[in-house]
Design an enzyme around this catalytic site. Structure first.
Site, PDB file in Angstrom:
ATOM      1  CG  ASP A 138      -3.284   8.018  -1.715  1.00  0.00           C
ATOM      2  OD1 ASP A 138      -2.785   8.570  -0.511  1.00  0.00           O
ATOM      3  OD2 ASP A 138      -2.992   6.787  -2.127  1.00  0.00           O
TER       4      ASP A 138
ATOM      5  NE  ARG B 239      -6.390   0.973  -1.556  1.00  0.00           N
ATOM      6  CZ  ARG B 239      -5.812   1.532  -0.767  1.00  0.00           C
ATOM      7  NH1 ARG B 239      -4.552   1.531  -0.373  1.00  0.00           N
ATOM      8  NH2 ARG B 239      -6.319   2.150   0.217  1.00  0.00           N
TER       9      ARG B 239
ATOM     10  NE  ARG C 266      -0.194   1.570   3.493  1.00  0.00           N
ATOM     11  CZ  ARG C 266       0.897   2.389   3.652  1.00  0.00           C
ATOM     12  NH1 ARG C 266       2.047   2.023   3.838  1.00  0.00           N
ATOM     13  NH2 ARG C 266       0.458   3.657   3.659  1.00  0.00           N
ATOM     14  N   GLY C 267       0.185   2.541   0.018  1.00  0.00           N
ATOM     15  CA  GLY C 267       0.845   3.517  -0.323  1.00  0.00           C
ATOM     16  C   GLY C 267       1.122   3.701  -1.645  1.00  0.00           C
TER      17      GLY C 267
ATOM     18  CG  ASN D  16      -2.565  11.567   2.579  1.00  0.00           C
ATOM     19  OD1 ASN D  16      -1.944  10.399   1.775  1.00  0.00           O
ATOM     20  ND2 ASN D  16      -2.078  11.733   3.756  1.00  0.00           N
ATOM     21  CE  LYS D  17      -5.370   5.805   4.430  1.00  0.00           C
ATOM     22  NZ  LYS D  17      -6.334   4.811   3.737  1.00  0.00           N
TER      23      LYS D  17
HETATM   24  O1  MRU Z   1      -4.753   3.265   2.324  1.00  0.00           O
HETATM   25  P1  MRU Z   1      -3.223   3.347   2.309  1.00  0.00           P
HETATM   26  O2  MRU Z   1      -2.449   2.901   3.149  1.00  0.00           O
HETATM   27  O3  MRU Z   1      -2.518   2.906   0.919  1.00  0.00           O
HETATM   28  O4  MRU Z   1      -2.861   5.176   2.456  1.00  0.00           O
HETATM   29  C1  MRU Z   1      -1.695   5.634   2.069  1.00  0.00           C
HETATM   30  C2  MRU Z   1      -1.819   7.270   2.120  1.00  0.00           C
HETATM   31  O5  MRU Z   1      -2.810   7.518   2.409  1.00  0.00           O
HETATM   32  C3  MRU Z   1      -0.233   7.708   2.203  1.00  0.00           C
HETATM   33  O6  MRU Z   1      -0.128   8.898   2.804  1.00  0.00           O
HETATM   34  C4  MRU Z   1      -0.060   7.817   0.474  1.00  0.00           C
HETATM   35  O7  MRU Z   1      -0.624   7.149  -0.144  1.00  0.00           O
HETATM   36  C5  MRU Z   1       1.060   8.582   0.177  1.00  0.00           C
HETATM   37  S1  MRU Z   1       2.372   7.240   0.400  1.00  0.00           S
HETATM   38  C6  MRU Z   1       3.887   7.975  -0.009  1.00  0.00           C
END
Ligand code: MRU
Length: 369
Positions: A260, A105, A53-54, A270-271
């Site tokens: 993201d 995703r 993820r990320g 973002n998250k």
């Molecule tokens: O749901 P996730 O864990 O994939 O979410 C990730 C994030 O929100 C990160 O902050 C984002 O992808 C940036 S990673 C460099």
């Protein structure tokens, strides 16, 4: 002695095995386990279930996955009744594989960015040929592999550059807060938001790092606190609803988060919980920086309103990380995986090419000139 997370790539291609190796992030911090994935459905599920993820890490995984899909497609076509590979049939199947991976995703633009880039490398190569026989298909698949490996290697350079730019914004001993995991575990090595922390540590900056736990999937607690502490940093964990209180004490000098997708007007997805942190930062005069490789900037998305926000299952909120359910059975749950931070709450967007400040629309346009 157990494995050290710093020595293992978050994602890599194992060429001998024709497989992608990922650290299974759903098992952290309890267990460091590397998964080897060769099957397209397994890769899709690994992205969907957040084993990898990320935004940058899922882009890198998808790039490798499309290369593996291309090998599989060419192999299958050679074995079919006609016994030969045609360009149009090959690309039809490649597009199907690309669309399938892209559906794992919806929010991180790096996923489609990497898939399109690897597909385009194949198409460009093919267009340069007069005719396309099996040998040229094999060469083209090599071109795809090289492009996917370049995305992986580029990530290391890009994240380091982001950290170098971010380091010009902070001072020794600063208190820094971050949300979710935009760290090594979301990229290959430095992370985006954590790059300033890793580079600062090498230079003796002695930051005091604060990590939001990041409900519901706890990427801040399970991943960021884990990887930064493993690197020997001074890390403090807090629940998401404590960051405004912490900022009001004056202990936080800057917030660094990942993203993201950045829209053309500077709005940023973002998250979930990032926008809440940005609002608290604004109120407490804490500069709020979004770290974004240019691969995360989507000039085709006008504003945050146009970003598709992933909705996830209720069990993540009510059960998933707890020994016992933390909510009544059958309760209705609201679980968006991301939120949008409006551009006017952002002090700067830090890319590998430099720091962009308001007006973001103009700065982002300049960046892609
Ligand atoms: O749901 P996730 O864990 O994939 O979410 C990730 C994030 O929100 C990160 O902050 C984002 O992808 C940036 S990673 C460099």
């Amino acid at each position: 002695m157990g494995a050290d997370i710093r020595d293992i790539d978050t994602v890599r291609l194992n060429e001998t095995e024709d497989a992608i190796e990922i650290i299974d992030q759903t098992l952290l911090p309890e267990k460091i386990e590397v998964l080897s994935l060769a099957d397209q459905h397994d890769i899709w599920h690994a992205i969907h279930l957040l084993q990898v993820r990320g935004a940058p890490a899922i882009g890198i995984t998808a790039g490798f996955a499309l290369y593996l899909a291309a090998r599989e497609i060419a192999g299958e076509m050679l074995c079919d009744s006609s016994g030969h590979v045609t360009k149009s049939r090959f690309f039809k199947k490649l597009t199907e594989a690309k669309e399938y991976l892209n559906s794992s995703r919806p929010t991180a633009v790096n996923l489609s960015w990497a898939l399109n880039r690897v597909e385009a490398a194949a198409k460009d190569y093919c267009d340069s040929l007069k005719s396309c026989d099996i040998d040229s298909i094999k060469e083209m698949i090599d071109v795809m592999k090289n492009e996917a490996v370049e995305i992986y290697e580029e990530d290391i350079r890009v994240c380091k550059k982001i950290g170098e730019h971010a380091l010009t914004l902070v001072n020794k001993g600063d208190g820094l807060i971050t949300h979710c995991n935009a760290g090594k575990l979301a990229t290959v090595r430095y992370g985006t938001a954590t790059s300033v922390m890793y580079l600062g540590q090498e230079k003796g900056y002695d930051f005091k790092i604060y990590c939001d736990e990041t409900r519901p999937l706890l990427q801040g607690a399970r991943l960021t606190a884990f990887e930064l502490a493993a690197s020997g940093m001074d890390v403090t964990l807090l629940c998401d609803n404590m960051s405004a209180s912490l900022m009001s004490t004056g202990k936080i000098n800057a917030a660094f988060v990942g993203c993201d997708r950045v829209a053309a007007n500077g709005d940023t997805a973002n998250k979930i919980g990032t926008s809440m942190l940005a609002l608290a930062a604004k109120r407490n005069n804490v500069p709020f920086y979004v770290c974004a490789p240019t691969s995360t900037i989507d000039m085709n998305t006008k504003s945050g309103k146009d970003i598709v926000i992933e909705q996830r299952g209720a069990d993540e909120v009510t059960h998933m990380w707890y020994k016992h359910p933390v909510a009544p059975d059958g309760i209705k749950v609201y679980n968006p995986s991301f939120d949008v931070t409006d551009a006017d709450l952002i002090t700067g967007i830090i890319t590998e090419k430099g720091i962009i400040k308001a007006p973001f629309e103009k700065g982002l346009k300049e960046l892609f000139k």
